[in-house]
Write a protein that holds these residues in place. Structure first.
Motif, mmCIF file in Angstrom:
data_model
loop_
_atom_site.group_PDB
_atom_site.id
_atom_site.type_symbol
_atom_site.label_atom_id
_atom_site.label_comp_id
_atom_site.label_asym_id
_atom_site.label_seq_id
_atom_site.Cartn_x
_atom_site.Cartn_y
_atom_site.Cartn_z
ATOM 1 N N GLY A 195 23.538 27.014 34.024
ATOM 2 C CA GLY A 195 22.882 26.058 33.134
ATOM 3 C C GLY A 195 23.645 25.842 31.849
ATOM 4 N N LEU A 196 24.141 26.917 31.272
ATOM 5 C CA LEU A 196 24.913 26.821 30.031
ATOM 6 C C LEU A 196 26.175 25.994 30.237
ATOM 7 C CD1 LEU A 196 24.734 27.876 27.124
ATOM 8 C CD2 LEU A 196 26.012 29.876 27.859
ATOM 9 N N VAL A 197 26.881 26.255 31.324
ATOM 10 C CA VAL A 197 28.109 25.507 31.622
ATOM 11 C C VAL A 197 27.789 24.046 31.957
ATOM 12 C CG1 VAL A 197 30.046 25.297 33.253
ATOM 13 C CG2 VAL A 197 29.457 27.535 32.297
ATOM 14 N N ALA A 198 26.792 23.822 32.808
ATOM 15 C CA ALA A 198 26.436 22.445 33.201
ATOM 16 C C ALA A 198 25.984 21.636 31.994
ATOM 17 C CB ALA A 198 25.353 22.462 34.273
ATOM 18 N N GLY A 199 25.149 22.218 31.160
ATOM 19 C CA GLY A 199 24.678 21.520 29.969
ATOM 20 C C GLY A 199 25.796 21.212 28.998
ATOM 21 N N THR A 200 26.680 22.174 28.818
ATOM 22 C CA THR A 200 27.825 21.965 27.929
ATOM 23 C C THR A 200 28.722 20.859 28.466
ATOM 24 O OG1 THR A 200 27.735 24.255 27.179
ATOM 25 C CG2 THR A 200 29.823 23.086 26.855
ATOM 26 N N ALA B 116 20.285 15.654 26.464
ATOM 27 C CA ALA B 116 19.876 16.265 27.731
ATOM 28 C C ALA B 116 20.757 17.470 28.037
ATOM 29 C CB ALA B 116 19.940 15.248 28.861
ATOM 30 N N GLY B 117 22.055 17.325 27.805
ATOM 31 C CA GLY B 117 22.974 18.437 28.038
ATOM 32 C C GLY B 117 22.666 19.626 27.137
ATOM 33 N N LEU B 118 22.332 19.355 25.886
ATOM 34 C CA LEU B 118 21.962 20.445 24.973
ATOM 35 C C LEU B 118 20.701 21.152 25.462
ATOM 36 C CD1 LEU B 118 22.668 18.738 21.530
ATOM 37 C CD2 LEU B 118 23.904 20.689 22.509
ATOM 38 N N ALA B 119 19.742 20.405 25.990
ATOM 39 C CA ALA B 119 18.511 21.012 26.502
ATOM 40 C C ALA B 119 18.803 21.877 27.735
ATOM 41 C CB ALA B 119 17.481 19.936 26.829
ATOM 42 N N ILE B 120 19.680 21.391 28.611
ATOM 43 C CA ILE B 120 20.045 22.174 29.805
ATOM 44 C C ILE B 120 20.790 23.435 29.391
ATOM 45 C CG2 ILE B 120 21.477 22.176 31.899
ATOM 46 C CD1 ILE B 120 20.798 19.106 32.066
ATOM 47 N N ALA B 121 21.722 23.309 28.460
ATOM 48 C CA ALA B 121 22.447 24.477 27.970
ATOM 49 C C ALA B 121 21.490 25.468 27.312
ATOM 50 C CB ALA B 121 23.539 24.054 26.984
ATOM 51 N N TYR B 122 20.512 24.966 26.602
ATOM 52 C CA TYR B 122 19.496 25.797 25.951
ATOM 53 C C TYR B 122 18.756 26.633 26.998
ATOM 54 C CZ TYR B 122 15.369 26.617 22.908
ATOM 55 O OH TYR B 122 14.346 27.155 22.165
ATOM 56 N N VAL B 123 18.311 25.982 28.076
ATOM 57 C CA VAL B 123 17.615 26.710 29.141
ATOM 58 C C VAL B 123 18.539 27.772 29.730
ATOM 59 C CG1 VAL B 123 16.599 26.506 31.460
ATOM 60 C CG2 VAL B 123 16.019 24.837 29.676
ATOM 61 N N VAL C 80 21.416 21.205 15.734
ATOM 62 C CA VAL C 80 20.728 22.136 14.833
ATOM 63 C C VAL C 80 19.267 22.311 15.253
ATOM 64 C CG1 VAL C 80 19.965 22.503 12.437
ATOM 65 C CG2 VAL C 80 22.304 21.743 12.918
ATOM 66 N N TYR C 81 18.620 21.242 15.723
ATOM 67 C CA TYR C 81 17.228 21.357 16.165
ATOM 68 C C TYR C 81 17.117 22.325 17.344
ATOM 69 C CZ TYR C 81 16.542 17.202 13.304
ATOM 70 O OH TYR C 81 16.509 16.319 12.267
ATOM 71 N N TYR C 82 18.051 22.194 18.278
ATOM 72 C CA TYR C 82 18.051 23.110 19.423
ATOM 73 C C TYR C 82 18.370 24.534 18.970
ATOM 74 C CZ TYR C 82 17.965 19.062 22.528
ATOM 75 O OH TYR C 82 17.605 17.906 23.177
ATOM 76 N N GLY C 83 19.347 24.678 18.104
ATOM 77 C CA GLY C 83 19.716 26.007 17.613
ATOM 78 C C GLY C 83 18.585 26.682 16.861
ATOM 79 N N ALA C 84 17.874 25.934 16.037
ATOM 80 C CA ALA C 84 16.762 26.496 15.266
ATOM 81 C C ALA C 84 15.628 26.948 16.194
ATOM 82 C CB ALA C 84 16.257 25.476 14.254
ATOM 83 N N LEU D 208 27.852 18.349 30.431
ATOM 84 C CA LEU D 208 27.164 17.068 30.282
ATOM 85 C C LEU D 208 27.246 16.584 28.838
ATOM 86 C CD1 LEU D 208 25.463 14.745 31.381
ATOM 87 C CD2 LEU D 208 23.428 16.187 31.056
ATOM 88 N N THR D 209 27.039 17.482 27.903
ATOM 89 C CA THR D 209 27.152 17.126 26.483
ATOM 90 C C THR D 209 28.557 16.631 26.169
ATOM 91 O OG1 THR D 209 25.451 18.728 25.877
ATOM 92 C CG2 THR D 209 26.943 18.006 24.117
ATOM 93 N N LEU D 210 29.559 17.360 26.631
ATOM 94 C CA LEU D 210 30.950 16.968 26.372
ATOM 95 C C LEU D 210 31.305 15.657 27.072
ATOM 96 C CD1 LEU D 210 32.713 20.447 26.512
ATOM 97 C CD2 LEU D 210 32.157 19.068 24.473
ATOM 98 N N ALA D 211 30.724 15.416 28.243
ATOM 99 C CA ALA D 211 30.966 14.138 28.937
ATOM 100 C C ALA D 211 30.421 12.982 28.102
ATOM 101 C CB ALA D 211 30.326 14.155 30.319
#
Length: 166
Positions: free
Chosen positions: A60-65, A106-113, A26-30, A67-70
């Motif tokens: 970036g979106l795929v890599a971050g996602t 970290a994955g959420l931040a990469i996906a955010y970028v 939610v912090y990233y989404g906001a 990493l988050t899922l991993a």
């Protein structure tokens, strides 16, 4: 009661870290939404180099996602929780946690970028530090105090081997 004594009592109370019950995504989404609002109500701040920047955004979106899922998968494999305010049963140090103490964040931040590059505006990147500081102060810091109290030397050793982000 000192912060250390409070963390020790918390670690044995059956509860997890003392964090707000707001899920970290939610912090990233906001912050991302704030960046998109800024793009809509202020001067556009377009990212150039299209379509290359859009392709990098997808990567970036795929890599971050992934990493988050991993990170989620590794926690689930150890039958513990990803919910910061719930008690953890195991210190997870394998899988993605070998490289980052916080692969989900970290994955959420990469996906955010990646999402910002895909959206084609710099505004979400300007608001990303807000999300990172919020997650660090509101979530990661209390989690680390909790894990230090819960797992003692094992967590101290892990912290000595593995960086917070990368």
């Amino acid at each position: 009661m000192t912060a250390t004594a409070g963390a020790a009592a918390e670690a044995t109370s059956g509860h997890g870290a003392r964090v707000l019950k707001i899920p970290p995504p939610v912090y990233y989404g906001a912050a991302f939404a704030a960046g998109m609002v800024l793009d809509a109500v202020t001067a556009p701040f377009a990212i150039g180099a299209r379509p290359e920047s859009a392709v990098l955004g997808v990567v970036g979106l795929v890599a971050g996602t992934l990493l988050t899922l991993a990170g989620v998968r590794e926690v689930a494999r150890h039958h513990t929780t990803i919910i910061p305010h719930h008690a953890v049963s195991t210190l997870v140090t394998g899988g993605a946690y070998r490289f980052s103490r916080n692969p989900m964040y970290a994955g959420l931040a990469i996906a955010y970028v990646g999402g910002a590059l895909l959206a084609g505006t710099w505004w979400p990147l300007a608001t990303l530090p807000i999300a990172i500081v919020a997650v660090r102060r509101i979530v990661i810091d209390p989690e680390e105090r909790y894990l230090a109290a819960r797992f003692g030397q094992a967590y101290a050793d892990y912290r000595g081997r593995v960086r917070r982000w990368f």
